[in-house]
Scaffold this active site. Structure first.
Site, mmCIF file in Angstrom:
data_model
loop_
_atom_site.group_PDB
_atom_site.id
_atom_site.type_symbol
_atom_site.label_atom_id
_atom_site.label_comp_id
_atom_site.label_asym_id
_atom_site.label_seq_id
_atom_site.Cartn_x
_atom_site.Cartn_y
_atom_site.Cartn_z
ATOM 1 N N ASP A 34 -0.698 8.252 2.728
ATOM 2 C CA ASP A 34 -1.870 7.452 2.366
ATOM 3 C C ASP A 34 -2.826 8.310 1.546
ATOM 4 O OD1 ASP A 34 -3.242 4.663 3.737
ATOM 5 O OD2 ASP A 34 -4.572 6.053 2.681
ATOM 6 N N HIS A 104 2.728 -3.206 4.689
ATOM 7 C CA HIS A 104 2.894 -1.774 4.925
ATOM 8 C C HIS A 104 2.610 -1.485 6.382
ATOM 9 C CE1 HIS A 104 -1.112 -2.716 3.363
ATOM 10 N NE2 HIS A 104 -1.584 -1.841 4.232
ATOM 11 N N MET A 105 3.337 -0.511 6.891
ATOM 12 C CA MET A 105 3.127 -0.023 8.247
ATOM 13 C C MET A 105 2.456 1.336 8.142
ATOM 14 S SD MET A 105 6.066 0.554 11.129
ATOM 15 C CE MET A 105 6.329 -1.189 11.487
ATOM 16 N N HIS A 106 1.251 1.454 8.716
ATOM 17 C CA HIS A 106 0.575 2.752 8.792
ATOM 18 C C HIS A 106 1.211 3.547 9.931
ATOM 19 C CE1 HIS A 106 -3.146 1.634 6.429
ATOM 20 N NE2 HIS A 106 -2.790 0.426 6.804
HETATM 21 P P1 5GP Z 1 -4.682 -1.719 4.424
HETATM 22 O O1 5GP Z 1 -6.179 -1.565 4.434
HETATM 23 O O2 5GP Z 1 -4.239 -2.783 3.424
HETATM 24 O O3 5GP Z 1 -4.051 -1.877 5.761
HETATM 25 O O4 5GP Z 1 -4.115 -0.332 3.921
HETATM 26 C C1 5GP Z 1 -4.002 0.021 2.595
HETATM 27 C C2 5GP Z 1 -3.907 1.516 2.550
HETATM 28 O O5 5GP Z 1 -3.401 1.892 1.291
HETATM 29 C C3 5GP Z 1 -5.245 2.237 2.734
HETATM 30 O O6 5GP Z 1 -5.171 3.094 3.866
HETATM 31 C C4 5GP Z 1 -5.427 2.997 1.418
HETATM 32 O O7 5GP Z 1 -6.005 4.266 1.615
HETATM 33 C C5 5GP Z 1 -4.016 3.085 0.882
HETATM 34 N N1 5GP Z 1 -3.928 3.095 -0.555
HETATM 35 C C6 5GP Z 1 -4.566 2.263 -1.415
HETATM 36 N N2 5GP Z 1 -4.231 2.565 -2.688
HETATM 37 C C7 5GP Z 1 -3.353 3.602 -2.622
HETATM 38 C C8 5GP Z 1 -2.658 4.353 -3.608
HETATM 39 O O8 5GP Z 1 -2.765 4.114 -4.814
HETATM 40 N N3 5GP Z 1 -1.857 5.348 -3.168
HETATM 41 C C9 5GP Z 1 -1.693 5.620 -1.840
HETATM 42 N N4 5GP Z 1 -0.880 6.624 -1.533
HETATM 43 N N5 5GP Z 1 -2.345 4.936 -0.882
HETATM 44 C C10 5GP Z 1 -3.163 3.943 -1.266
#
Ligand code: 5GP
Ligand code: ZN
Length: 118
Positions: A34, A104-106
């Site tokens: 991330d 996506h899975m964190h």
């Molecule tokens: P969400 O908030 O949708 O569950 O998680 C999206 C995640 O994607 C966030 O933790 C954010 O930091 C990450 N993220 C967003 N844009 C990018 C990117 O361009 N590259 C990477 N590696 N992570 C990203």
């Protein structure tokens, strides 16, 4: 292959149009760090197939989603956090905190995570 929305950041990472720190890749999945880590280890596991939200997962995607969980298990083992523990999170839509609309899975670990989920 898959229908890729032109504005999907994660599809662009899959297609190598934007860089990422990639940890794993096979025919079905990609895992990368991330960009704004919330823990010492914070990876995202995504299917190469574009699926916008958890609401859009179909019955036929069940093996793919299972592979995501198994990949999380493997990444945790590589990081040495199998026994100490880690957290898997999938956010869905606005109130779930989803900001990127490609599922996506964190995988979070490497420190004591706070109890509760906000
Ligand atoms: P969400 O908030 O949708 O569950 O998680 C999206 C995640 O994607 C966030 O933790 C954010 O930091 C990450 N993220 C967003 N844009 C990018 C990117 O361009 N590259 C990477 N590696 N992570 C990203
Ligand atoms: Zn996508």
């Amino acid at each position: 292959m898959t229908n890729r929305p032109a504005d999907c950041i994660f599809c662009k990472i899959i297609e190598r149009q934007i860089p990422a720190d990639i940890l794993f890749e096979d025919d079905d999945l990609l895992a990368f760090r991330d960009i704004h880590p919330q823990a010492p280890f914070h990876a995202l596991i995504i299917p190469k197939k574009h699926i916008s939200t958890v609401n859009d997962i179909a019955e036929a995607d069940a093996p793919l989603i299972g592979k995501m969980a198994l990949r999380a298990q493997a990444l945790a083992a590589e990081q040495g956090i199998t026994e100490s523990g880690f957290r898997l999170v999938m956010n869905c839509n606005q109130e779930g905190g989803q900001t990127v609309y490609h599922i996506h899975m964190h995988v979070l670990g490497g420190r004591q995570l706070k109890p509760g989920l906000g």
